[in-house]
Scaffold this active site. Structure first.
Site, PDB file in Angstrom:
ATOM      1  N   GLY A  28      -7.227   0.684  15.224  1.00 14.04           N
ATOM      2  CA  GLY A  28      -5.860   0.284  15.370  1.00 14.04           C
ATOM      3  C   GLY A  28      -5.337  -0.449  14.013  1.00 14.04           C
ATOM      4  N   THR A  63       0.970  -1.250  -0.011  1.00 16.76           N
ATOM      5  CA  THR A  63      -0.060   0.082  -0.052  1.00 16.76           C
ATOM      6  C   THR A  63       0.826   1.303  -0.042  1.00 16.76           C
ATOM      7  OG1 THR A  63      -1.612  -1.143   1.343  1.00 16.76           O
ATOM      8  CG2 THR A  63      -2.121   1.261   1.192  1.00 16.76           C
ATOM      9  N   LYS A 123      -6.980   1.456  -3.626  1.00 21.19           N
ATOM     10  CA  LYS A 123      -6.556   0.870  -2.607  1.00 21.19           C
ATOM     11  C   LYS A 123      -6.413   1.571  -1.305  1.00 21.19           C
ATOM     12  CE  LYS A 123      -4.501  -1.765   0.580  1.00 21.19           C
ATOM     13  NZ  LYS A 123      -5.222  -2.956   1.337  1.00 21.19           N
ATOM     14  N   ARG A 173     -13.413   2.503   4.923  1.00 21.64           N
ATOM     15  CA  ARG A 173     -13.800   1.844   6.137  1.00 21.64           C
ATOM     16  C   ARG A 173     -13.608   2.846   7.444  1.00 21.64           C
ATOM     17  NH1 ARG A 173     -15.046  -3.157   7.811  1.00 21.64           N
ATOM     18  NH2 ARG A 173     -13.849  -4.189   9.597  1.00 21.64           N
ATOM     19  N   CYS A 185      -3.518  -0.663   8.802  1.00 19.17           N
ATOM     20  CA  CYS A 185      -4.085  -0.287   7.418  1.00 19.17           C
ATOM     21  C   CYS A 185      -4.954   1.121   7.644  1.00 19.17           C
ATOM     22  CB  CYS A 185      -4.896  -1.488   6.921  1.00 19.17           C
ATOM     23  SG  CYS A 185      -4.059  -2.925   6.650  1.00 19.17           S
ATOM     24  N   ARG A 232      -0.327  -3.316  16.608  1.00 18.75           N
ATOM     25  CA  ARG A 232       0.076  -2.258  15.737  1.00 18.75           C
ATOM     26  C   ARG A 232      -0.906  -1.154  16.005  1.00 18.75           C
ATOM     27  NH1 ARG A 232       1.729  -4.866  10.237  1.00 18.75           N
ATOM     28  NH2 ARG A 232      -0.013  -6.198  10.817  1.00 18.75           N
ATOM     29  N   ARG A 278     -16.159  -2.306  23.793  1.00 15.30           N
ATOM     30  CA  ARG A 278     -16.422  -3.238  22.623  1.00 15.30           C
ATOM     31  C   ARG A 278     -17.585  -3.849  22.689  1.00 15.30           C
ATOM     32  NH1 ARG A 278     -12.974  -1.090  19.015  1.00 15.30           N
ATOM     33  NH2 ARG A 278     -10.790  -0.981  19.458  1.00 15.30           N
TER      34      ARG A 278
END
Ligand code: SAJ
Length: 461
Positions: free
Chosen positions: A273, A126, A212, A219, A276, A350, A430
């Site tokens: 997180g 990417t 990409k 999102r 991407c 990450r 969550r």
């Protein structure tokens, strides 16, 4: 028939699945190149240097090594007789959203030094749109003394890997291929056709690079929308997760194929997180601004990034208010963070949303214990105590804050929590305990959920 050689540079989450998928067809002789010797040795020993469980990959590696269709090396000379070279290196961005191409440039130098006429180079990482032709191509030409596309071919084709579904996605998701010219596109399509069972869509390189980054920016913006709904629901005292269920009840209507899904509100949460989403919209905006063609602003994507990065701060405000309601000042409070990985049942830390929350808590004088069943201890901020023992994590704490919906947390017994904790307060980032509210209340646990609003919580600064 002599197998043609394909070289894959970068043995990571994207490089390994594509290298082994190509090798296991028996059609290609695949060489994986990586600069890390221990990764190369691990692969050649038949051990995957990837965290987490990835179905099929272990068996594919054994088969390819046994059949001699795959080997790994640190030596770029394998490029010399390659039919194609695929480049899959990490392309991080700094805090200003400026891409760091250190790894890409090193890979380009290594490939360029051994590049021969007639080889196709495909970039899969990417990147900021414009990078394949603006950064990679000039380095390849200078290092090889060749020119593109006269001597070597060039294409861009991005990965759509997802943790836990690396091989599945590679095979079953449509593939986008952008070539510098028709011949580049055709050869890239021929290669991917040998491993992709879904549609292969073609374009020019720049359009593929933009697609990409837009896929993930899309999102990120949708998650930000869900998070904004959660904040509004808190102020209104309604349950954002119930609102989401009602909104998404709009049916998938086959009579209106263009309009489906009619609504797909994403899930409010404690933050975004991973490798991407936090960077891809920044890459897109960076390129548009660098194009210099006209003044570019991207308020929706920029503000969505800021809103998603605010969510851990909001979790801190909820936690502070919940502690106060339980009669505990934040300085000296004992706080347990449940989940550090950026994704449920993953070991990938990450850009963990919990990181900024933990630092805020430590800065405010709270003691912090972090529990996660999968991540490595060294990924957690210094100053926090890490444990894999859930009881140990909860023992003596005033507050438990859920940052990752690991399955193991769903089985926590509220009565056990009450018994272990000094004060049994839970802030749920969550919606993990959604549906268990009465059990928690009966056990004497004070339960606060993101996105629900609790009129007794005063979260003014
Ligand atoms: N998240 C939310 N709410 C949501 C969805 C995700 O808060 O509704 C959070 C997660 O908790 C996580 C972060 O966002 O912290 C990212 O989650 P993710 O599901 O997007 O996982 P990623 O980062 O692995 O995203 C990848 C992307 N795939 C590629 O780039 C090829 C993304 O495009 C995919 O949509 C996603 O996997 C997927 O669907 O699994």
């Amino acid at each position: 028939m002599e197998r043609k050689r394909i070289v894959v540079v970068g043995m990571g989450y994207a490089g390994i699945p594509v290298a082994l998928s190509l090798a296991v067809t028996g059609k290609w002789d695949v060489t994986g190149i990586d600069v890390l010797k221990q990764k190369v040795e691990s692969l050649n020993r038949g051990e995957l240097p990837l965290r987490g469980k990835e179905p099929h990959l272990p068996q594919m590696l054994q088969k390819c090594l046994h059949d001699g269709t795959f080997r790994a090396t640190t030596d770029f000379s394998a490029v010399e007789d390659a039919y194609a070279v695929l480049i899959n290196v990490q392309t991080p961005v700094d805090e200003m959203g400026v891409p760091d191409y250190t790894h890409l440039k090193a890979a380009a130098e290594g490939v360029g030094r051994h590049l021969r006429s007639g080889t196709l180079v495909i970039l899969e990482s990417t990147v900021a749109p414009g990078t394949t032709e603006g950064v990679l191509k000039p380095i390849l030409e200078r290092a090889s003394g060749l020119s593109c596309p006269k001597d070597f071919l060039l294409a861009y084709s991005y990965e759509r890997v997802m943790v836990g579904r690396l091989v599945h996605n590679l095979k079953n998701y449509p593939r986008i291929v952008g070539g510098v010219n028709e011949e580049s596109t055709e050869r890239a399509v021929e290669i991917y056709r040998s491993i992709v069972s879904a549609e292969i869509l073609t374009s020019d390189i720049l359009t593929a690079e933009v697609a990409k980054t837009v896929e993930n920016a899309y999102r990120d913006v949708n998650i930000a929308f869900a998070n904004e709904v959660a904040l509004l629901c808190e102020s209104l005292g309604v349950d954002a997760y119930r609102v989401r269920e009602l909104v998404n009840s709009l049916p998938y209507d086959p009579s209106q194929p263009h309009a489906n899904p009619i609504r797909n509100m994403h899930i409010p949460g404690a933050g975004v997180g991973g490798h991407c989403l936090p960077k891809d919209s920044l890459l897109l905006i960076y390129s548009a601004r660098s194009s210099g063609r006209f003044e570019v602003d991207a308020p929706l994507m920029s503000l969505s990034r800021r809103l998603n990065d605010y969510m851990p701060v909001h979790m801190f405000r909820l936690a502070k208010a919940a502690l106060k309601r339980a009669g505990v000042e934040i300085a000296g409070a004992r706080v347990t963070v449940l989940g550090y990985a950026f994704l449920q049942d993953s070991d990938d830390p990450r850009n963990s949303p919990a990181e900024s929350f933990i630092k805020l808590m430590l800065f405010s004088g709270a003691g912090v214990k972090v529990h996660d069943p999968f991540v490595s201890e060294d990924s957690v901020p210094k100053g926090a105590i890490f444990t894999r023992d859930l009881e140990e994590a909860l023992k003596g704490s005033d507050l438990a804050v859920i940052f990752t919906a690991h399955s193991v947390y769903r089985d926590i017994d509220p009565r056990q929590m009450k018994g272990l904790m000094r004060r049994a307060v839970v802030v749920d980032g969550r919606a993990l305990f959604r549906g268990k509210e009465s059990e928690l209340e009966d056990a004497g646990v004070l339960y606060i959920s993101l996105g629900r609003g609790d009129t007794l919580l005063d979260i003014t600064p």
